[in-house]
Scaffold this motif. Structure first.
Motif, PDB file in Angstrom:
ATOM      1  N   VAL A 263      -4.790   8.328  10.583  1.00 49.28           N
ATOM      2  CA  VAL A 263      -4.821   6.856   9.752  1.00 49.28           C
ATOM      3  C   VAL A 263      -3.682   6.350   9.994  1.00 49.28           C
ATOM      4  CG1 VAL A 263      -6.649   7.659   7.898  1.00 49.28           C
ATOM      5  CG2 VAL A 263      -4.306   7.878   7.687  1.00 49.28           C
ATOM      6  N   PRO A 264      -3.623   4.998   9.841  1.00 47.12           N
ATOM      7  CA  PRO A 264      -2.275   4.315  10.029  1.00 47.12           C
ATOM      8  C   PRO A 264      -1.410   4.905   8.998  1.00 47.12           C
ATOM      9  CG  PRO A 264      -4.067   2.881   9.908  1.00 47.12           C
ATOM     10  CD  PRO A 264      -4.738   4.194   9.828  1.00 47.12           C
ATOM     11  N   VAL A 265      -0.134   4.864   9.586  1.00 51.31           N
ATOM     12  CA  VAL A 265       1.068   5.498   8.752  1.00 51.31           C
ATOM     13  C   VAL A 265       1.212   4.889   7.328  1.00 51.31           C
ATOM     14  CG1 VAL A 265       3.339   5.968   8.690  1.00 51.31           C
ATOM     15  CG2 VAL A 265       2.218   6.448  10.751  1.00 51.31           C
ATOM     16  N   ALA A 266       0.864   3.595   7.282  1.00 46.27           N
ATOM     17  CA  ALA A 266       1.222   2.863   6.217  1.00 46.27           C
ATOM     18  C   ALA A 266      -0.069   3.207   5.064  1.00 46.27           C
ATOM     19  CB  ALA A 266       0.925   1.213   6.476  1.00 46.27           C
ATOM     20  N   VAL A 267      -1.174   3.712   5.594  1.00 45.34           N
ATOM     21  CA  VAL A 267      -2.242   4.034   4.460  1.00 45.34           C
ATOM     22  C   VAL A 267      -1.743   5.230   4.016  1.00 45.34           C
ATOM     23  CG1 VAL A 267      -4.492   4.684   4.414  1.00 45.34           C
ATOM     24  CG2 VAL A 267      -4.165   2.740   5.738  1.00 45.34           C
ATOM     25  N   ALA A 268      -1.330   6.114   4.816  1.00 44.75           N
ATOM     26  CA  ALA A 268      -1.266   7.678   4.426  1.00 44.75           C
ATOM     27  C   ALA A 268       0.242   7.656   3.507  1.00 44.75           C
ATOM     28  CB  ALA A 268      -0.731   8.539   5.457  1.00 44.75           C
ATOM     29  N   VAL A 269       1.068   6.838   3.901  1.00 42.94           N
ATOM     30  CA  VAL A 269       2.482   7.032   2.974  1.00 42.94           C
ATOM     31  C   VAL A 269       1.965   6.040   1.610  1.00 42.94           C
ATOM     32  CG1 VAL A 269       4.767   5.795   2.792  1.00 42.94           C
ATOM     33  CG2 VAL A 269       4.240   6.990   4.930  1.00 42.94           C
ATOM     34  N   SER A 270       1.236   5.131   1.613  1.00 42.89           N
ATOM     35  CA  SER A 270       0.961   4.401   0.420  1.00 42.89           C
ATOM     36  C   SER A 270       0.133   5.310  -0.410  1.00 42.89           C
ATOM     37  CB  SER A 270       0.118   3.271   0.871  1.00 42.89           C
ATOM     38  OG  SER A 270       0.503   2.229   1.584  1.00 42.89           O
TER      39      SER A 270
ATOM     40  N   VAL B  51       8.597  -0.838  -2.745  1.00 39.25           N
ATOM     41  CA  VAL B  51       8.427  -0.865  -1.247  1.00 39.25           C
ATOM     42  C   VAL B  51       7.029  -0.840  -0.669  1.00 39.25           C
ATOM     43  CG1 VAL B  51       8.969   0.178   1.049  1.00 39.25           C
ATOM     44  CG2 VAL B  51      10.542   0.118  -0.813  1.00 39.25           C
ATOM     45  N   VAL B  52       6.057  -0.219  -1.164  1.00 41.86           N
ATOM     46  CA  VAL B  52       4.942  -0.029  -0.773  1.00 41.86           C
ATOM     47  C   VAL B  52       4.180  -1.230  -1.102  1.00 41.86           C
ATOM     48  CG1 VAL B  52       2.791   1.164  -1.107  1.00 41.86           C
ATOM     49  CG2 VAL B  52       4.563   2.420  -0.541  1.00 41.86           C
ATOM     50  N   ILE B  53       4.389  -1.807  -2.458  1.00 45.71           N
ATOM     51  CA  ILE B  53       3.798  -3.050  -2.918  1.00 45.71           C
ATOM     52  C   ILE B  53       4.395  -4.327  -2.050  1.00 45.71           C
ATOM     53  CG2 ILE B  53       3.767  -4.640  -4.644  1.00 45.71           C
ATOM     54  CD1 ILE B  53       3.612  -2.053  -6.654  1.00 45.71           C
ATOM     55  N   CYS B  54       5.546  -4.218  -1.755  1.00 41.28           N
ATOM     56  CA  CYS B  54       5.879  -5.221  -0.887  1.00 41.28           C
ATOM     57  C   CYS B  54       5.618  -5.365   0.392  1.00 41.28           C
ATOM     58  CB  CYS B  54       7.663  -5.355  -0.879  1.00 41.28           C
ATOM     59  SG  CYS B  54       8.371  -5.905  -2.280  1.00 41.28           S
ATOM     60  N   PHE B  55       5.342  -4.221   1.257  1.00 46.70           N
ATOM     61  CA  PHE B  55       4.825  -4.174   2.315  1.00 46.70           C
ATOM     62  C   PHE B  55       3.280  -4.647   2.290  1.00 46.70           C
ATOM     63  CE2 PHE B  55       2.154  -1.723   5.487  1.00 46.70           C
ATOM     64  CZ  PHE B  55       2.735  -2.299   6.667  1.00 46.70           C
ATOM     65  N   TRP B  56       2.417  -4.406   1.282  1.00 42.17           N
ATOM     66  CA  TRP B  56       1.024  -4.676   1.375  1.00 42.17           C
ATOM     67  C   TRP B  56       0.894  -6.005   1.114  1.00 42.17           C
ATOM     68  CZ3 TRP B  56      -2.231  -2.569   4.198  1.00 42.17           C
ATOM     69  CH2 TRP B  56      -2.108  -0.865   4.490  1.00 42.17           C
TER      70      TRP B  56
END
Length: 166
Positions: free
Chosen positions: A54-61, A22-27
């Motif tokens: 930081v943005p949530v996407a960065v932290a979760v990634s 999911v993280v790879i697809c998001f980026w």
């Protein structure tokens, strides 16, 4: 090589492998310009788990990548230990917990200095509904109780019937 593939697709590695997909697809969507890096659950409060700033996407990634690496490494190690039965199941469950903690600790260690580079998040608008743009007053409904239109943010304005004088 078979140990690594087994660790990626077997329990507990599959939990973080799915999240990593999911993280790879998001980026990839961000790189293609279809999504914004800040669009991933913008209103989540990560300060509660000390991953904010930081943005949530960065932290979760970062959490997912570190957890995945710890989980796959631990799974390969457990496969070579040749445990059976309850001991094997308990060690895999423990590995899931340990890799989750390792992912959080690694993300926190990386995010702490990184948080200083990101500007503070803007405060949300004061009310639940954004005001109408200047020069564009809200339309009146054709009849009371019917939606009169939408305003920015997706809210719907529904006029009330006028009350009769007493």
């Amino acid at each position: 090589m078979g140990d690594v593939v087994g660790a990626v697709v077997g329990f507990p590695g599959v939990v973080f492998s799915s999240a990593l997909a999911v993280v790879i697809c998001f980026w990839l969507l961000v790189a293609a310009g279809v999504a914004r890096a800040g669009s991933f659950d913008e209103d989540a409060d990560l300060d509660a788990v000390r991953l904010g700033g930081v943005p949530v996407a960065v932290a979760v990634s970062l959490f997912v990548v570190a957890g995945w690496a710890a989980g796959v490494t631990g799974s390969v190690t457990l496969a070579r230990a040749d445990l059976r039965g309850v001991a094997h199941a308990a060690s895999e469950l423990g590995l899931l917990l340990v890799s989750t903690g390792a992912g959080w600790a690694a993300a926190r260690a990386v995010l702490r200095p990184l948080a200083r580079r990101f500007p503070a998040a803007a405060a949300p608008p004061p009310g639940p509904v954004a005001p109408a743009p200047a020069g564009h007053p809200p339309r009146a409904a054709a009849e009371p109780g019917r939606p009169s239109g939408t305003v920015p943010g997706g809210a719907v304005a529904v006029p009330r019937e006028p009350s009769a004088p007493a």
